[in-house]
Write an enzyme that holds these catalytic residues in place. Sequence first.
Site, mmCIF file in Angstrom:
data_model
loop_
_atom_site.group_PDB
_atom_site.id
_atom_site.type_symbol
_atom_site.label_atom_id
_atom_site.label_comp_id
_atom_site.label_asym_id
_atom_site.label_seq_id
_atom_site.Cartn_x
_atom_site.Cartn_y
_atom_site.Cartn_z
ATOM 1 N N CYS A 147 -0.408 16.793 -6.241
ATOM 2 C CA CYS A 147 -0.400 15.851 -7.354
ATOM 3 C C CYS A 147 0.061 16.602 -8.601
ATOM 4 O O CYS A 147 -0.489 17.645 -8.945
ATOM 5 C CB CYS A 147 -1.795 15.273 -7.575
ATOM 6 S SG CYS A 147 -1.901 14.236 -9.052
ATOM 7 N N CYS A 177 -2.952 16.888 -11.303
ATOM 8 C CA CYS A 177 -4.141 17.754 -11.172
ATOM 9 C C CYS A 177 -4.000 18.866 -10.145
ATOM 10 O O CYS A 177 -4.886 19.701 -10.024
ATOM 11 C CB CYS A 177 -5.369 16.908 -10.850
ATOM 12 S SG CYS A 177 -5.306 16.134 -9.213
ATOM 13 N N CYS A 197 14.741 5.119 2.039
ATOM 14 C CA CYS A 197 14.329 4.140 1.028
ATOM 15 C C CYS A 197 14.612 4.629 -0.394
ATOM 16 O O CYS A 197 14.460 3.880 -1.348
ATOM 17 C CB CYS A 197 12.846 3.783 1.182
ATOM 18 S SG CYS A 197 11.713 5.115 0.711
ATOM 19 N N CYS A 233 -3.758 9.327 -6.777
ATOM 20 C CA CYS A 233 -4.529 10.527 -6.487
ATOM 21 C C CYS A 233 -6.000 10.189 -6.677
ATOM 22 O O CYS A 233 -6.397 9.666 -7.725
ATOM 23 C CB CYS A 233 -4.110 11.652 -7.427
ATOM 24 S SG CYS A 233 -5.134 13.136 -7.283
ATOM 25 N N CYS A 293 -7.499 12.441 -9.879
ATOM 26 C CA CYS A 293 -7.141 12.196 -11.282
ATOM 27 C C CYS A 293 -6.676 10.774 -11.555
ATOM 28 O O CYS A 293 -6.470 10.402 -12.702
ATOM 29 C CB CYS A 293 -6.091 13.190 -11.761
ATOM 30 S SG CYS A 293 -4.426 12.916 -11.103
ATOM 31 N N HIS A 331 -0.762 7.664 -10.584
ATOM 32 C CA HIS A 331 0.030 6.774 -9.729
ATOM 33 C C HIS A 331 1.042 7.607 -8.945
ATOM 34 O O HIS A 331 1.775 8.407 -9.516
ATOM 35 C CB HIS A 331 0.756 5.743 -10.592
ATOM 36 C CG HIS A 331 1.725 4.897 -9.839
ATOM 37 N ND1 HIS A 331 1.313 3.896 -8.985
ATOM 38 C CD2 HIS A 331 3.068 4.909 -9.803
ATOM 39 C CE1 HIS A 331 2.396 3.313 -8.473
ATOM 40 N NE2 HIS A 331 3.468 3.919 -8.946
ATOM 41 N N HIS A 343 3.538 3.735 -3.335
ATOM 42 C CA HIS A 343 2.946 2.688 -2.500
ATOM 43 C C HIS A 343 2.940 3.135 -1.043
ATOM 44 O O HIS A 343 3.727 3.995 -0.654
ATOM 45 C CB HIS A 343 3.728 1.380 -2.645
ATOM 46 C CG HIS A 343 3.607 0.790 -4.008
ATOM 47 N ND1 HIS A 343 4.422 1.159 -5.056
ATOM 48 C CD2 HIS A 343 2.731 -0.109 -4.510
ATOM 49 C CE1 HIS A 343 4.055 0.488 -6.142
ATOM 50 N NE2 HIS A 343 3.045 -0.290 -5.839
ATOM 51 N N ASP A 375 5.103 0.180 7.842
ATOM 52 C CA ASP A 375 6.334 0.095 8.631
ATOM 53 C C ASP A 375 6.906 1.477 8.967
ATOM 54 O O ASP A 375 8.091 1.626 9.207
ATOM 55 C CB ASP A 375 7.383 -0.739 7.888
ATOM 56 C CG ASP A 375 7.762 -0.137 6.529
ATOM 57 O OD1 ASP A 375 7.239 0.938 6.158
ATOM 58 O OD2 ASP A 375 8.589 -0.752 5.835
ATOM 59 N N ARG A 435 4.061 4.565 5.948
ATOM 60 C CA ARG A 435 5.124 5.156 5.132
ATOM 61 C C ARG A 435 4.609 5.236 3.702
ATOM 62 O O ARG A 435 4.582 4.259 2.985
ATOM 63 C CB ARG A 435 6.398 4.311 5.189
ATOM 64 C CG ARG A 435 7.503 4.807 4.274
ATOM 65 C CD ARG A 435 8.799 4.032 4.469
ATOM 66 N NE ARG A 435 8.652 2.607 4.324
ATOM 67 C CZ ARG A 435 8.949 1.910 3.222
ATOM 68 N NH1 ARG A 435 9.395 2.509 2.143
ATOM 69 N NH2 ARG A 435 8.793 0.597 3.194
ATOM 70 N N CYS A 494 5.400 6.015 0.326
ATOM 71 C CA CYS A 494 6.628 6.080 -0.455
ATOM 72 C C CYS A 494 6.246 6.582 -1.849
ATOM 73 O O CYS A 494 5.575 5.884 -2.607
ATOM 74 C CB CYS A 494 7.231 4.679 -0.490
ATOM 75 S SG CYS A 494 8.845 4.580 -1.237
#
Length: 158
Positions: free
Chosen positions: A74, A77, A92, A123, A126, A129, A132, A136, A144, A146
């Site tokens: 991450c 942190c 993707c 995470c 902390c 973001h 997602h 699939d 997955r 992503c």
Amino acid sequence: MKSFPYFLFALALAFQACSQTPKSTSSMDKLPVTEAEWKARLSEDEYYILRQKGTERPYTGKFLMHNEEGYYTCRGCGTRLFKSDSKFDSHCGWPSFDKEVKAGVIKETADLTLGMRRIEITCAKCGGHLGHVFDDGPTETGLRYCVNSVSLGFEKQK
């Protein structure tokens, strides 16, 4: 007209049943960092993605074509999130992984933004973001993850 509220309730249950649902995660200790501290600690792009739930443009991230052995961490942190052997090319536009390094390092939350039903990953330590997770994936996990490259750091395996 008395049955209308029951109809709405049944409709809501039907939509809920058809959606992806986040799995429960562990209760890792959260970092007590203020937004002002995050702004001072992170670059503008890192703050936008990690703290404001932004997304980098596809096919632009530094870890998309990255193939060294080690751990993806991450950026907020330093928590280890993914091992390099779980990374795969999903075509993707973002780095993709099929499993977290250990259960509970990633928190999953329903994301209903942009008219879609997705599962946001953050995470667990902390709250940053990451991206997602989708069901699939091509491996045995069927997942997955992503992830935005900007959300990640890397520890080369010694």
